[in-house]
Design a protein around this motif. Structure first.
Motif, mmCIF file in Angstrom:
data_model
loop_
_atom_site.group_PDB
_atom_site.id
_atom_site.type_symbol
_atom_site.label_atom_id
_atom_site.label_comp_id
_atom_site.label_asym_id
_atom_site.label_seq_id
_atom_site.Cartn_x
_atom_site.Cartn_y
_atom_site.Cartn_z
ATOM 1 N N GLN A 43 5.157 3.482 8.375
ATOM 2 C CA GLN A 43 5.874 3.513 9.650
ATOM 3 C C GLN A 43 6.857 2.362 9.766
ATOM 4 O O GLN A 43 7.931 2.500 10.353
ATOM 5 N N LYS A 44 6.518 1.210 9.183
ATOM 6 C CA LYS A 44 7.364 0.026 9.289
ATOM 7 C C LYS A 44 8.313 -0.119 8.102
ATOM 8 O O LYS A 44 9.070 -1.089 8.035
ATOM 9 N N GLN A 258 -1.226 -6.767 9.974
ATOM 10 C CA GLN A 258 0.043 -6.474 9.310
ATOM 11 C C GLN A 258 1.163 -7.378 9.833
ATOM 12 O O GLN A 258 2.033 -7.810 9.072
ATOM 13 N N GLU A 259 1.137 -7.669 11.122
ATOM 14 C CA GLU A 259 2.139 -8.584 11.692
ATOM 15 C C GLU A 259 2.019 -9.967 11.065
ATOM 16 O O GLU A 259 3.023 -10.612 10.750
#
Length: 267
Positions: A43-44, A258-259
């Motif tokens: 998605q990113k 993930q960030e």
């Protein structure tokens, strides 16, 4: 059999190789983390891989320390290492120090930095399921790394009465803690009953941390996500109670991790 280290061919990006990530634990065949992290990265638009890293207890220290030089950007940490990993870290976030457990590690400049995203994931789970905490009472089953994050979140959200039920750590949060034997006899009533133990997790799906008559709550939350409905949650539904599993927490703590891995975060 899950192999701890699988040979990875790096894919070139403009500035860096793909992110090499993983989950560190002892038994991981039940984990949905690779699937969830693959979706988040897709998605990113992030190029990356997420491995299951099964480390036996007798070699955990050596195996974890080797990760610093193995090209991993970061790992999640799960049962039974969320507390055991603490002395192996070079830096620990303030929140993780207070909680006393780490579930996310960032490898950066030869150092291992620890964070706790279980805390954020649990608060998101409560919000998503419209579970009120302020002014309420809660019973937390377990005193491991997940329980520590849950307890910190409950206290920050204004829980009024908190009881921790533990088989071993009778000094966990001092007078809050009681033994399972006392819990069974006391038949304590509460607004929330939260299971932070692995009892009932795949493949032991016929087990429950408490008996049917010991469920004296309005809402039952089981941090287990595999199976989706543990025996504890099935029993809660039969009793007409609100029943919530740990799937949403897993998703949200993964997104937070993930960030951390994708950014250069200062402490």
């Amino acid at each position: 059999m899950i192999k701890p280290f699988i040979e990875i061919i790096y894919l070139a990006m403009e500035d860096n190789a793909m992110l090499k990530l993983g989950l560190v634990g002892e038994k991981l065949s039940h984990s949905r983390s690779p699937e969830i992290h693959a979706k988040i990265m897709k998605q990113k638009g992030i190029e990356g891989v997420y491995e299951l890293l099964e480390f036996p207890k007798d070699s955990f220290v050596e195996d974890f320390n080797a990760l610093k030089e193995s090209g991993f950007r970061g790992v999640n940490v799960t049962i039974p290492y969320k507390e055991a990993v603490l002395p192996l870290l070079d830096e620990i976030s303030q929140q993780s120090k207070y909680i006393g457990a780490v579930n996310t590690v960032l490898f950066q400049n030869g150092k291992a930095k620890g964070f706790n995203t279980d805390y954020d994931g649990f608060i998101s789970l409560l919000d998503h399921n419209k579970v009120a905490v302020k002014g309420k009472s809660a019973i937390v089953l377990g005193s491991g790394g997940s329980a520590k994050a849950v307890v910190k979140a409950l206290l920050d959200l204004g829980i009024y009465d908190l009881t921790i039920v533990s088989r071993g750590k009778q000094n966990f949060h001092g007078n809050y803690t009681i033994s399972y034997e006392f819990f069974k006899e006391a038949k304590i009533k509460s607004n929330l009953l939260i299971n932070c133990t692995p009892v009932g997790m795949y493949p032991n799906e016929d087990a429950s941390p408490v008996a049917r008559q010991e469920i004296q709550a309005d809402t039952v939350i089981d941090m287990i996500y595999n199976p989706e409905k543990t025996l504890l949650l099935k029993t809660a539904e039969e009793l007409g109670l609100k029943a919530v599993n740990g799937s949403y927490m897993l998703l949200q703590q993964a997104a937070k991790a993930q960030e951390i891995w994708a950014e250069n975060l200062p402490f």
